[in-house]
Design a protein around this motif. Sequence first.
Motif, PDB file in Angstrom:
ATOM      1  N   GLY A   9       0.817  -1.204   0.000  1.00 26.77           N
ATOM      2  CA  GLY A   9       0.000   0.000   0.000  1.00 26.77           C
ATOM      3  C   GLY A   9       0.851   1.254   0.000  1.00 26.77           C
ATOM      4  O   GLY A   9       2.081   1.203   0.098  1.00 26.77           O
ATOM      5  N   GLY A  10       0.181   2.396  -0.128  1.00 26.78           N
ATOM      6  CA  GLY A  10       0.903   3.655  -0.125  1.00 26.78           C
ATOM      7  C   GLY A  10       0.052   4.782  -0.637  1.00 26.78           C
ATOM      8  O   GLY A  10      -1.178   4.650  -0.784  1.00 26.78           O
ATOM      9  N   LEU A  11       0.714   5.890  -0.913  1.00 25.08           N
ATOM     10  CA  LEU A  11       0.057   7.080  -1.434  1.00 25.08           C
ATOM     11  C   LEU A  11       0.257   7.127  -2.949  1.00 25.08           C
ATOM     12  O   LEU A  11       1.393   6.998  -3.427  1.00 25.08           O
ATOM     13  N   VAL A  12      -0.826   7.328  -3.677  1.00 21.01           N
ATOM     14  CA  VAL A  12      -0.754   7.356  -5.135  1.00 21.01           C
ATOM     15  C   VAL A  12      -1.701   8.434  -5.649  1.00 21.01           C
ATOM     16  O   VAL A  12      -2.736   8.719  -5.027  1.00 21.01           O
ATOM     17  N   GLN A  13      -1.336   9.032  -6.760  1.00 22.41           N
ATOM     18  CA  GLN A  13      -2.190  10.057  -7.366  1.00 22.41           C
ATOM     19  C   GLN A  13      -3.346   9.418  -8.130  1.00 22.41           C
ATOM     20  O   GLN A  13      -3.248   8.262  -8.571  1.00 22.41           O
ATOM     21  N   PRO A  14      -4.433  10.143  -8.293  1.00 23.98           N
ATOM     22  CA  PRO A  14      -5.539   9.611  -9.124  1.00 23.98           C
ATOM     23  C   PRO A  14      -5.037   9.217 -10.504  1.00 23.98           C
ATOM     24  O   PRO A  14      -4.221   9.920 -11.110  1.00 23.98           O
ATOM     25  N   GLY A  15      -5.518   8.077 -10.959  1.00 27.44           N
ATOM     26  CA  GLY A  15      -5.060   7.544 -12.236  1.00 27.44           C
ATOM     27  C   GLY A  15      -3.847   6.642 -12.127  1.00 27.44           C
ATOM     28  O   GLY A  15      -3.467   5.994 -13.109  1.00 27.44           O
ATOM     29  N   GLY A  16      -3.254   6.596 -10.957  1.00 26.49           N
ATOM     30  CA  GLY A  16      -2.057   5.793 -10.758  1.00 26.49           C
ATOM     31  C   GLY A  16      -2.365   4.331 -10.485  1.00 26.49           C
ATOM     32  O   GLY A  16      -3.523   3.901 -10.515  1.00 26.49           O
ATOM     33  N   SER A  17      -1.290   3.584 -10.215  1.00 28.28           N
ATOM     34  CA  SER A  17      -1.401   2.143 -10.008  1.00 28.28           C
ATOM     35  C   SER A  17      -0.642   1.728  -8.757  1.00 28.28           C
ATOM     36  O   SER A  17       0.328   2.377  -8.352  1.00 28.28           O
ATOM     37  N   LEU A  18      -1.089   0.642  -8.171  1.00 27.72           N
ATOM     38  CA  LEU A  18      -0.396  -0.003  -7.068  1.00 27.72           C
ATOM     39  C   LEU A  18      -0.582  -1.508  -7.203  1.00 27.72           C
ATOM     40  O   LEU A  18      -1.594  -1.963  -7.752  1.00 27.72           O
ATOM     41  N   ARG A  19       0.375  -2.234  -6.666  1.00 26.89           N
ATOM     42  CA  ARG A  19       0.261  -3.689  -6.618  1.00 26.89           C
ATOM     43  C   ARG A  19       0.394  -4.131  -5.171  1.00 26.89           C
ATOM     44  O   ARG A  19       1.433  -3.910  -4.541  1.00 26.89           O
ATOM     45  N   GLY A 107      -6.251  -9.524   9.429  1.00 24.60           N
ATOM     46  CA  GLY A 107      -4.922  -9.021   9.739  1.00 24.60           C
ATOM     47  C   GLY A 107      -4.914  -7.507   9.809  1.00 24.60           C
ATOM     48  O   GLY A 107      -5.958  -6.865   9.959  1.00 24.60           O
ATOM     49  N   GLN A 108      -3.722  -6.928   9.714  1.00 26.87           N
ATOM     50  CA  GLN A 108      -3.551  -5.493   9.849  1.00 26.87           C
ATOM     51  C   GLN A 108      -4.001  -4.728   8.605  1.00 26.87           C
ATOM     52  O   GLN A 108      -4.404  -3.568   8.696  1.00 26.87           O
ATOM     53  N   GLY A 109      -3.918  -5.362   7.478  1.00 23.69           N
ATOM     54  CA  GLY A 109      -4.241  -4.673   6.236  1.00 23.69           C
ATOM     55  C   GLY A 109      -3.130  -3.741   5.797  1.00 23.69           C
ATOM     56  O   GLY A 109      -2.114  -3.573   6.486  1.00 23.69           O
ATOM     57  N   THR A 110      -3.326  -3.143   4.646  1.00 28.90           N
ATOM     58  CA  THR A 110      -2.366  -2.170   4.128  1.00 28.90           C
ATOM     59  C   THR A 110      -3.148  -0.965   3.606  1.00 28.90           C
ATOM     60  O   THR A 110      -4.148  -1.114   2.898  1.00 28.90           O
ATOM     61  N   GLN A 111      -2.690   0.224   3.976  1.00 31.87           N
ATOM     62  CA  GLN A 111      -3.415   1.452   3.640  1.00 31.87           C
ATOM     63  C   GLN A 111      -3.119   1.870   2.205  1.00 31.87           C
ATOM     64  O   GLN A 111      -1.961   1.956   1.807  1.00 31.87           O
ATOM     65  N   VAL A 112      -4.181   2.161   1.481  1.00 29.24           N
ATOM     66  CA  VAL A 112      -4.064   2.740   0.146  1.00 29.24           C
ATOM     67  C   VAL A 112      -4.746   4.103   0.183  1.00 29.24           C
ATOM     68  O   VAL A 112      -5.923   4.203   0.532  1.00 29.24           O
ATOM     69  N   THR A 113      -3.988   5.125  -0.154  1.00 25.58           N
ATOM     70  CA  THR A 113      -4.525   6.486  -0.174  1.00 25.58           C
ATOM     71  C   THR A 113      -4.336   7.071  -1.561  1.00 25.58           C
ATOM     72  O   THR A 113      -3.205   7.131  -2.061  1.00 25.58           O
ATOM     73  N   VAL A 114      -5.443   7.473  -2.158  1.00 23.67           N
ATOM     74  CA  VAL A 114      -5.401   8.096  -3.476  1.00 23.67           C
ATOM     75  C   VAL A 114      -5.651   9.590  -3.273  1.00 23.67           C
ATOM     76  O   VAL A 114      -6.722   9.997  -2.821  1.00 23.67           O
ATOM     77  N   SER A 115      -4.631  10.361  -3.578  1.00 22.00           N
ATOM     78  CA  SER A 115      -4.726  11.795  -3.325  1.00 22.00           C
ATOM     79  C   SER A 115      -3.800  12.547  -4.260  1.00 22.00           C
ATOM     80  O   SER A 115      -2.723  12.057  -4.610  1.00 22.00           O
TER      81      SER A 115
END
Length: 116
Positions: A9-19, A107-115
């Motif tokens: 998880g992490g911080l990503v801009q709109p339109g971006g991608s994460l795996r 579990g703890q999960g992973t935070q995904v923030t789109v901003s």
Amino acid sequence: QVQLVESGGGLVQPGGSLRLSCTASGSSGLLFRFYNMGWYRQAPGKQRELVADITSGGSTNYPDSVKGRFTISRDNAKSTVYLQMNSLTYEDTAVYYCNIVGNDRWGQGTQVTVSS
């Protein structure tokens, strides 16, 4: 005992991608290939929802909200399930969890923030 650890998880801009990745260990790792696995998410103030699942045989299922943008896959040799997320929007912001379908311990999960 189910042991699953999410990451990616992490911080990503709109339109971006994460795996995202989720690895099973212990007895969960040994039996991983037999499990139907799911990725879920919970946004602030909302109920946890399923965003993708994959059967032990590799069949996948997605709700309309993520269909065409998210892809779930698995590598049984690594006891790992992945969630590739593309074209992310603000509404995808949430804590993401993986779990064995039907298991009620989380579990703890992973935070995904789109901003922006």
